[in-house]
Write a protein that holds these residues in place. Sequence first.
Motif, short mmCIF file in Angstrom:
data_model
loop_
_atom_site.label_atom_id
_atom_site.label_comp_id
_atom_site.label_asym_id
_atom_site.label_seq_id
_atom_site.Cartn_x
_atom_site.Cartn_y
_atom_site.Cartn_z
N ILE A 125 22.54 55.13 50.52
CA ILE A 125 21.93 54.44 51.43
C ILE A 125 23.30 53.89 52.04
CG2 ILE A 125 20.51 53.67 49.80
CD1 ILE A 125 21.80 51.06 49.67
N MET A 126 24.00 54.50 52.78
CA MET A 126 25.05 54.04 53.05
C MET A 126 24.30 54.85 54.50
SD MET A 126 28.13 52.71 54.42
CE MET A 126 28.92 52.60 55.65
N PRO A 127 24.43 53.46 55.68
CA PRO A 127 24.14 53.17 56.91
C PRO A 127 25.62 54.51 57.70
CG PRO A 127 24.95 51.21 56.47
CD PRO A 127 24.78 52.59 55.58
N ASP A 128 26.38 55.52 57.48
CA ASP A 128 27.10 55.93 57.83
C ASP A 128 26.42 56.19 59.58
OD1 ASP A 128 25.29 58.08 58.16
OD2 ASP A 128 26.13 58.86 56.24
N PHE A 129 25.71 56.18 60.35
CA PHE A 129 25.05 56.20 61.74
C PHE A 129 25.77 55.04 62.34
CE2 PHE A 129 21.30 54.95 59.21
CZ PHE A 129 21.44 53.96 59.61
N ALA A 130 25.87 54.01 61.47
CA ALA A 130 26.03 52.29 62.41
C ALA A 130 27.08 52.52 62.44
CB ALA A 130 25.31 52.15 61.38
N LEU A 131 28.08 53.31 61.11
CA LEU A 131 29.59 53.59 61.21
C LEU A 131 29.88 54.08 62.91
CD1 LEU A 131 32.23 52.26 60.50
CD2 LEU A 131 32.20 54.46 59.01
N ARG A 132 29.79 55.64 63.07
CA ARG A 132 29.93 56.48 63.62
C ARG A 132 29.51 55.78 64.98
NH1 ARG A 132 27.18 58.95 59.89
NH2 ARG A 132 25.22 59.67 61.38
N ALA A 133 28.87 55.03 65.69
CA ALA A 133 27.91 54.57 66.15
C ALA A 133 29.29 52.90 66.68
CB ALA A 133 26.73 53.62 66.51
N MET A 134 29.53 52.74 65.76
CA MET A 134 30.21 51.72 66.49
C MET A 134 31.78 52.53 67.57
SD MET A 134 31.54 49.01 62.77
CE MET A 134 30.58 48.03 62.67
#
Length: 186
Positions: A125-134
């Motif tokens: 469930i890791m929102p990796d997209f949010a980390l990449r968007a930082m």
Amino acid sequence: MSNRPAPRPLAHLACFALLLLAAGCDRDAPAASTAAASPAAQDTQADLIARGEYLVRVTGCNDCHTPGYAEQQGNVDQALWLTGSPLGYRGPWGTTYATNLRLRLADMDEAQWLAFSGSLRTRPIMPDFALRAMSEDDRRAMFHFIKSLGPGGEPAPAYLPPGQAPQPPYFELVVPTGAPATVGAP
């Protein structure tokens, strides 16, 4: 002009900006040229760590990566932060566990973290997209905060592929019959 209060996200952002501005004031510091240096280059180590701690708190990293954090409404000793979790998340992808970030970053330098976090692709469930968007500056601050905690805890359990039953505790996503088995499909 309306008498309505500012939307909460904007009000929070404004308060945070004022706090950062006040925290960064140092009357005895020599004047620095802001034209030549980026804001990240001007951050002190303490500034990076404080910003990273803030980001870890508000982006929900602790919710999954710190055991008991959500259940205790954030009242967990910082010594336990980001040490991974034995709570599994089971779905069509298998069962995933929140990584012990302190151990994961222990052997990384900043450049390795920035490359890793900027291209991370993982299972739910890791929102990796949010980390990449930082922004790189935000990911850099998070790195410095996590490193400041030092290594701690044990590795989280390993990923289990679909069809392998996890040991409790775990959450399970049940996909209705006939529904697409892919996660994130509209």
